[in-house]
Structure formats: structure tokens, C-alpha cells
Design a protein around this motif. Sequence first.
Motif, PDB file in Angstrom:
ATOM      1  N   ASN A   1       1.533 -16.860  -7.822  1.00 36.31           N
ATOM      2  CA  ASN A   1       0.240 -16.469  -7.253  1.00 36.31           C
ATOM      3  C   ASN A   1      -0.048 -17.221  -5.957  1.00 36.31           C
ATOM      4  O   ASN A   1      -0.587 -16.658  -5.004  1.00 36.31           O
ATOM      5  CB  ASN A   1      -0.896 -16.725  -8.253  1.00 36.31           C
ATOM      6  CG  ASN A   1      -1.138 -15.544  -9.159  1.00 36.31           C
ATOM      7  OD1 ASN A   1      -0.946 -15.630 -10.363  1.00 36.31           O
ATOM      8  ND2 ASN A   1      -1.521 -14.427  -8.573  1.00 36.31           N
TER       9      ASN A   1
ATOM     10  N   TRP B   1       2.158 -15.825  -3.302  1.00 36.10           N
ATOM     11  CA  TRP B   1       1.599 -14.511  -2.969  1.00 36.10           C
ATOM     12  C   TRP B   1       0.410 -14.670  -2.021  1.00 36.10           C
ATOM     13  O   TRP B   1       0.306 -13.971  -1.005  1.00 36.10           O
ATOM     14  CB  TRP B   1       1.169 -13.819  -4.264  1.00 36.10           C
ATOM     15  CG  TRP B   1       0.858 -12.371  -4.116  1.00 36.10           C
ATOM     16  CD1 TRP B   1      -0.342 -11.823  -3.747  1.00 36.10           C
ATOM     17  CD2 TRP B   1       1.751 -11.278  -4.319  1.00 36.10           C
ATOM     18  NE1 TRP B   1      -0.246 -10.464  -3.715  1.00 36.10           N
ATOM     19  CE2 TRP B   1       1.028 -10.094  -4.066  1.00 36.10           C
ATOM     20  CE3 TRP B   1       3.086 -11.179  -4.704  1.00 36.10           C
ATOM     21  CZ2 TRP B   1       1.587  -8.832  -4.175  1.00 36.10           C
ATOM     22  CZ3 TRP B   1       3.650  -9.921  -4.815  1.00 36.10           C
ATOM     23  CH2 TRP B   1       2.902  -8.759  -4.553  1.00 36.10           C
ATOM     24  N   THR B   2      -0.489 -15.597  -2.360  1.00 26.59           N
ATOM     25  CA  THR B   2      -1.658 -15.832  -1.510  1.00 26.59           C
ATOM     26  C   THR B   2      -1.219 -16.242  -0.108  1.00 26.59           C
ATOM     27  O   THR B   2      -1.743 -15.738   0.888  1.00 26.59           O
ATOM     28  CB  THR B   2      -2.544 -16.939  -2.116  1.00 26.59           C
ATOM     29  OG1 THR B   2      -2.761 -16.641  -3.490  1.00 26.59           O
ATOM     30  CG2 THR B   2      -3.876 -17.025  -1.417  1.00 26.59           C
TER      31      THR B   2
ATOM     32  N   PHE C   1       0.069 -13.247   1.798  1.00 29.03           N
ATOM     33  CA  PHE C   1      -0.944 -12.260   2.183  1.00 29.03           C
ATOM     34  C   PHE C   1      -2.017 -12.822   3.100  1.00 29.03           C
ATOM     35  O   PHE C   1      -2.733 -12.074   3.750  1.00 29.03           O
ATOM     36  CB  PHE C   1      -1.549 -11.599   0.938  1.00 29.03           C
ATOM     37  CG  PHE C   1      -0.661 -10.505   0.439  1.00 29.03           C
ATOM     38  CD1 PHE C   1       0.437 -10.805  -0.353  1.00 29.03           C
ATOM     39  CD2 PHE C   1      -0.856  -9.201   0.827  1.00 29.03           C
ATOM     40  CE1 PHE C   1       1.297  -9.811  -0.778  1.00 29.03           C
ATOM     41  CE2 PHE C   1       0.006  -8.196   0.410  1.00 29.03           C
ATOM     42  CZ  PHE C   1       1.073  -8.501  -0.383  1.00 29.03           C
TER      43      PHE C   1
ATOM     44  N   ALA D   1       6.291  -7.988  -3.094  1.00 23.26           N
ATOM     45  CA  ALA D   1       5.345  -8.306  -2.013  1.00 23.26           C
ATOM     46  C   ALA D   1       5.520  -7.335  -0.846  1.00 23.26           C
ATOM     47  O   ALA D   1       4.534  -6.917  -0.230  1.00 23.26           O
ATOM     48  CB  ALA D   1       5.531  -9.745  -1.546  1.00 23.26           C
TER      49      ALA D   1
ATOM     50  N   ASP E   1       3.654  -4.203  -1.601  1.00 20.36           N
ATOM     51  CA  ASP E   1       2.214  -4.392  -1.479  1.00 20.36           C
ATOM     52  C   ASP E   1       1.813  -4.553  -0.006  1.00 20.36           C
ATOM     53  O   ASP E   1       0.760  -4.076   0.413  1.00 20.36           O
ATOM     54  CB  ASP E   1       1.760  -5.603  -2.302  1.00 20.36           C
ATOM     55  CG  ASP E   1       0.283  -5.514  -2.675  1.00 20.36           C
ATOM     56  OD1 ASP E   1      -0.410  -4.626  -2.146  1.00 20.36           O
ATOM     57  OD2 ASP E   1      -0.188  -6.328  -3.487  1.00 20.36           O
TER      58      ASP E   1
ATOM     59  N   TRP F   1      -0.828  -2.381   2.078  1.00 22.68           N
ATOM     60  CA  TRP F   1      -2.072  -3.079   2.338  1.00 22.68           C
ATOM     61  C   TRP F   1      -2.427  -3.329   3.793  1.00 22.68           C
ATOM     62  O   TRP F   1      -3.582  -3.312   4.179  1.00 22.68           O
ATOM     63  CB  TRP F   1      -2.034  -4.415   1.575  1.00 22.68           C
ATOM     64  CG  TRP F   1      -3.263  -5.210   1.732  1.00 22.68           C
ATOM     65  CD1 TRP F   1      -3.378  -6.477   2.215  1.00 22.68           C
ATOM     66  CD2 TRP F   1      -4.601  -4.793   1.415  1.00 22.68           C
ATOM     67  NE1 TRP F   1      -4.679  -6.861   2.223  1.00 22.68           N
ATOM     68  CE2 TRP F   1      -5.451  -5.848   1.738  1.00 22.68           C
ATOM     69  CE3 TRP F   1      -5.145  -3.617   0.906  1.00 22.68           C
ATOM     70  CZ2 TRP F   1      -6.814  -5.770   1.571  1.00 22.68           C
ATOM     71  CZ3 TRP F   1      -6.513  -3.542   0.741  1.00 22.68           C
ATOM     72  CH2 TRP F   1      -7.324  -4.612   1.062  1.00 22.68           C
TER      73      TRP F   1
ATOM     74  N   THR G   1      -8.835 -11.890   0.612  1.00 29.07           N
ATOM     75  CA  THR G   1      -7.406 -11.951   0.339  1.00 29.07           C
ATOM     76  C   THR G   1      -7.099 -12.968  -0.766  1.00 29.07           C
ATOM     77  O   THR G   1      -6.300 -12.708  -1.659  1.00 29.07           O
ATOM     78  CB  THR G   1      -6.625 -12.325   1.607  1.00 29.07           C
ATOM     79  OG1 THR G   1      -6.909 -11.352   2.609  1.00 29.07           O
ATOM     80  CG2 THR G   1      -5.134 -12.360   1.353  1.00 29.07           C
TER      81      THR G   1
ATOM     82  N   TRP H   1      -8.246 -11.381  -4.031  1.00 27.53           N
ATOM     83  CA  TRP H   1      -7.368 -10.291  -4.459  1.00 27.53           C
ATOM     84  C   TRP H   1      -5.981 -10.796  -4.837  1.00 27.53           C
ATOM     85  O   TRP H   1      -5.335 -10.231  -5.723  1.00 27.53           O
ATOM     86  CB  TRP H   1      -7.265  -9.238  -3.349  1.00 27.53           C
ATOM     87  CG  TRP H   1      -8.498  -8.408  -3.216  1.00 27.53           C
ATOM     88  CD1 TRP H   1      -9.311  -7.993  -4.234  1.00 27.53           C
ATOM     89  CD2 TRP H   1      -9.085  -7.904  -2.015  1.00 27.53           C
ATOM     90  NE1 TRP H   1     -10.356  -7.253  -3.727  1.00 27.53           N
ATOM     91  CE2 TRP H   1     -10.242  -7.177  -2.381  1.00 27.53           C
ATOM     92  CE3 TRP H   1      -8.741  -7.971  -0.669  1.00 27.53           C
ATOM     93  CZ2 TRP H   1     -11.064  -6.546  -1.448  1.00 27.53           C
ATOM     94  CZ3 TRP H   1      -9.552  -7.327   0.255  1.00 27.53           C
ATOM     95  CH2 TRP H   1     -10.701  -6.630  -0.126  1.00 27.53           C
ATOM     96  N   SER H   2      -5.511 -11.857  -4.181  1.00 24.62           N
ATOM     97  CA  SER H   2      -4.165 -12.345  -4.470  1.00 24.62           C
ATOM     98  C   SER H   2      -4.044 -12.878  -5.894  1.00 24.62           C
ATOM     99  O   SER H   2      -2.974 -12.847  -6.481  1.00 24.62           O
ATOM    100  CB  SER H   2      -3.776 -13.451  -3.486  1.00 24.62           C
ATOM    101  OG  SER H   2      -3.708 -12.926  -2.185  1.00 24.62           O
TER     102      SER H   2
ATOM    103  N   VAL I   1      -3.653  -9.687  -8.332  1.00 21.61           N
ATOM    104  CA  VAL I   1      -2.565  -8.719  -8.181  1.00 21.61           C
ATOM    105  C   VAL I   1      -1.957  -8.387  -9.547  1.00 21.61           C
ATOM    106  O   VAL I   1      -1.612  -9.272 -10.323  1.00 21.61           O
ATOM    107  CB  VAL I   1      -1.490  -9.221  -7.208  1.00 21.61           C
ATOM    108  CG1 VAL I   1      -0.995 -10.599  -7.608  1.00 21.61           C
ATOM    109  CG2 VAL I   1      -0.331  -8.250  -7.134  1.00 21.61           C
TER     110      VAL I   1
END
Lengths: 281, 275
Positions: free
Chosen positions: A62, A65-66, A69, A150, A153, A157, A210, A213-214, A217
Amino acid sequence: MHRLYVLPTLIINVVIIAIPALLTITLAFFQWDGISSPRFVGGENFADLWHDRVFWTALTNNVIWTAIFLTVPVGMGLLAATMMLVARRGSTFFQVVYFLPVIIATAITARIWQGMIYSPVTGINGLLDRYGLEMTNPLTQTATSLYGIAVVDLWHWWGFLCVIFFAALRQVPAEQVEAARVEGATFWQTMRYVLLPGIKPTITLMLIMTVIWSFLVFDFVYILTQGGPAYSSEVLSTLAYRSAFYDLAVGKAAAVSVVISLFGLCATVFYIRAQAKEFEE
Amino acid sequence: MTESRTTLYIVYTALGILLFITLFPIALMVLNSVKPSTQIVENPLAWPEVFRWDNFTRAWDDARFGRTLWNSVVLTTLTIVLVCTTGSLSAYVLARRKIKTWKVVTFYLLATTTAPIQLFLFPLYFGFARLGLINNPLAVACIYTAVYSPFAIMLLRTYFLAVPKELEEAALVDGATHWQVFRRVFLPIVSPGILTVALIIGLYSWNEFLVATTFLQGRDRLTAVVSFFQLSGQYTSDWGEIMAAALIIVLPVVVLFVALQRRFIEGMAGGSVKG
């Protein structure tokens, strides 16, 4: 009478979100299989998570991912939006096309990428492989699965951010841009000193969203890999979902949800503070 | 701003590359939806040797679209109606600060937009299961309403704020009730906003996956998207058929979007960008 107009919204919201949310927080301290009566276990669920390797993998994923993004789609969106501002002609057309992936259902986007691009049999990957380029399906490798998801996405996105930034950029007063030009500012200088400061509130808001939302996911991970292979692409939301509905460990799922919410809560505080300014006016 | 030729050349090339990246997967879906699966395995990029229109009829039957598309339509309509009615009432009260607690209510709603779905999903599921509300479209529409209405209210709020105060006050002085003011003065003026909200909420509920797959599991209750997910996961490995099924779900959305793109984009941006 008119004071009651907010009641329908509030009743639905409280019944669906607030009460179950409080129940989740309570359940995090219980052991429950969803059927028999829950058993109070104190902080045991959290202690178990602390020693759970999958939980740490998910949390790390996570965070990765953050980080991805917060940078890649924001950068792409800003750059494309600025370029659309420069190009002017055709900006509506570009905007509509860039926005297309946003309106396609995540389940469908996931399948297109899975079957038509990543698949070694039916996808572009397989085609390139047959032409002698060494290609593997990123979704089936532990080292690359998260990044494979990713990319999907990101494709889905970045257009959203681009369109939002473009809308904000168009509201930067043209005189300011013109003035910078007259004084001989280059493209990058104009962007750095005029355009970016002009849309700073929008960028801040998008960065906060962001982060929120991250940590939420779910769809792409669940559809593309189910968190695999070997939990390499597991994120907190898929871990919670599987714990609740596959392992019937609802207490553990609730504990994971609470962890997700704690991260969301930090971002929410910033979000509400950013929004509050608007409501003061 | 006037740009040199070189700048414009670079800009259009970059925008063109992004255009290609965006359209490439979509083009693959369209192209392969009419190809036999053997040819997809050979080369997903090749032009169809034969046009297999029966991909669409097989997709229609296997994903039971006659049933599941209808389910999606019902669910989407229910959600739109619920969000628009409850949302516009709330937006009226909150935008015009009709109640002393407008601030508290607004911040409560803002906070729930950021609440992760997992925070309330599990008790909700087991609660609904106990009440027999699994496979009930109205119950799912209520979940969507709870999740989407804060966004809808924030968007509608800007439309309500744009209504001139004098208009409202004149009506109230003339003895109109708040209900009459809301219906006769506000609704006609904010109706474009309501239409925008309806479009966006419609799009969200049409595409939604997590809640739909959790709460609507009965064979006859599946939404089109979930049915597509199951088709592609379990029932077939014929990618021509899968892409045809995808196209059936995506096409109406894309047509609507292209026709009304300004509304969509302004709406989606408007809920999150401060004008």
C-alpha cells in the motif's frame, strides 16, 4: 418542516456507514466467524497482525502504491494538461479521449489488460515473445505483480487527474501567463512560477485524495491477481476481504479495516481542513 | 500565447503518444471482439480474417445479458432516483444554511466520503444477511446512495449557491412555503446540476464492482459487470467472446459520455475542484 430535508440523507448515511463503521471498530476486538456469537479477545487481532508476514507485505505494498500514485499520474496529468493549454487547438478532443479509461468499468479494464496485453497466449506479450523478445507476464512473477497491476490502474486513472488539472489551469488568469511570457520566461519557468502556484489548491486536494484512494485500492488487485502470486501483490483491502469472506475471520478483517482507516484518517484531516477553507467563505 | 513551431511540434507529438497509449487497449478490445479465438492466439493485432459476429450472441447468452443488463438498469435507476431526491433536498438546506447545524452535517458528510468501504462492509454484509437483504437491489441502491450522496451534495451545493438570494427572498415574502420555494424556484434553476449528478452517479453504479459482487450473488441478481467478471473468469477462455461481452457493457457508456462529455467532465471535476 424544511429542517427535516436533510433527514433522508442522514438516515441512509448513518445506517449504512456510521453504525456499521462503529461495529467494525468493535469487532476488531472480537473473534467472530460471522455466524456464531462473537468472543471478546482484546487486542489479540492486532497482535496477530503484528506477527503476520502477509499483513506487513500488504502494508508495504500500500505504501509503494501510494508513492507511485502520488508521483507518476500526477506528473503525467500535469504535463499533459499544460501541453493541452499550450496546444489549445484540439484540447477538447484530447480531453475526451484521455478521459475514456476513467469511464470504463474496472472489471473490464482489468480483463482487457490481462487477456489482450499481459497474457503470454492471447496478448501482446505473447506476440512479442514469439518475435524473440523475452517477455513474461508481470502478473505471475512475485517481483513484478504489484507493478503490473499498478500500470493498469495508472492507465485507468491518469486521465482523470489530467482533466481536472486542465480545468484548473484554464482558470489561471491569462494576463499572468502573458506577463511571464513578455518578460521572457521559458515554458518551464512559466509552469514553475505561474501555472503551478495558480492551481496549488487543486494539486493539494488531489494529492490528499490520492493517499486516501491508495489505501482503498481493491478492484484491480482482486481481479488481476487476488493478491498473488504468494501474496506478492496483496494490499490491505484484499487481505481484509479475503479474511472476512474466505477465511471467515471477521475479527481479523475488522482489525485490518481499522488499520486502513487510520491511514485514511490522517489524510481525511488534511482533506477536511482544505475543504473547510471553502466553506468559510 | 503564441508558440514557436518547434514547441507546437513537440507538444502535439507528446499528446499524440499519450493518445495512442490511451486508445491502444480499447482498440484491442474492439478489434478482437469480432475475431475467432484461434486468430487471437496467433496474433491479437491482426485484422480479422473472418468477422465472427456470433461472438456477440454467444457473449449475450453466456453472460445472460438479457437478465443481467436489466438488473444493472434497475439498480442504476434506483440509485439515481434515491441520490437525486435525497441529495437535492439536503443540498438545498446545506447550501442555504437553513439549519444551525449545517456545518456539522457538512463535515460529517465530507468525512464519510473518505471512509474506506471496508470500514463498514463486513458488519453491513452480515447484518443484511440476517435481515434477508442479500440479493435485494433496493438494499444495494441504498448502499450506493450512502456512499455517493456526499459527493452529489457537494456538487449540487454549488448549483444551489448560484441561485440569486433575491429570488428566494421574494418568494418567501410573498408567503411561499419552503417546499414551494424549493420546488418552484430552486428545482427549475438547478435541474442541469441534477442531470449532471444523475449521469455521474449512473456511471458509478453501472460500473461498480466490489459492493455488487458482495451483495448480489444470486444467479438472477448479478449485475452486468459482475456477470462479465464471472464469464471471463470461469465460463470461457475464448477471448473473442470475452471482448464482445466487454464491448456490450462499455458501448452504451461511451456513447453517452461522448454525447454529453462536457457535463460528465465538469461534473466529475466540479465535485472535487474548487471553482
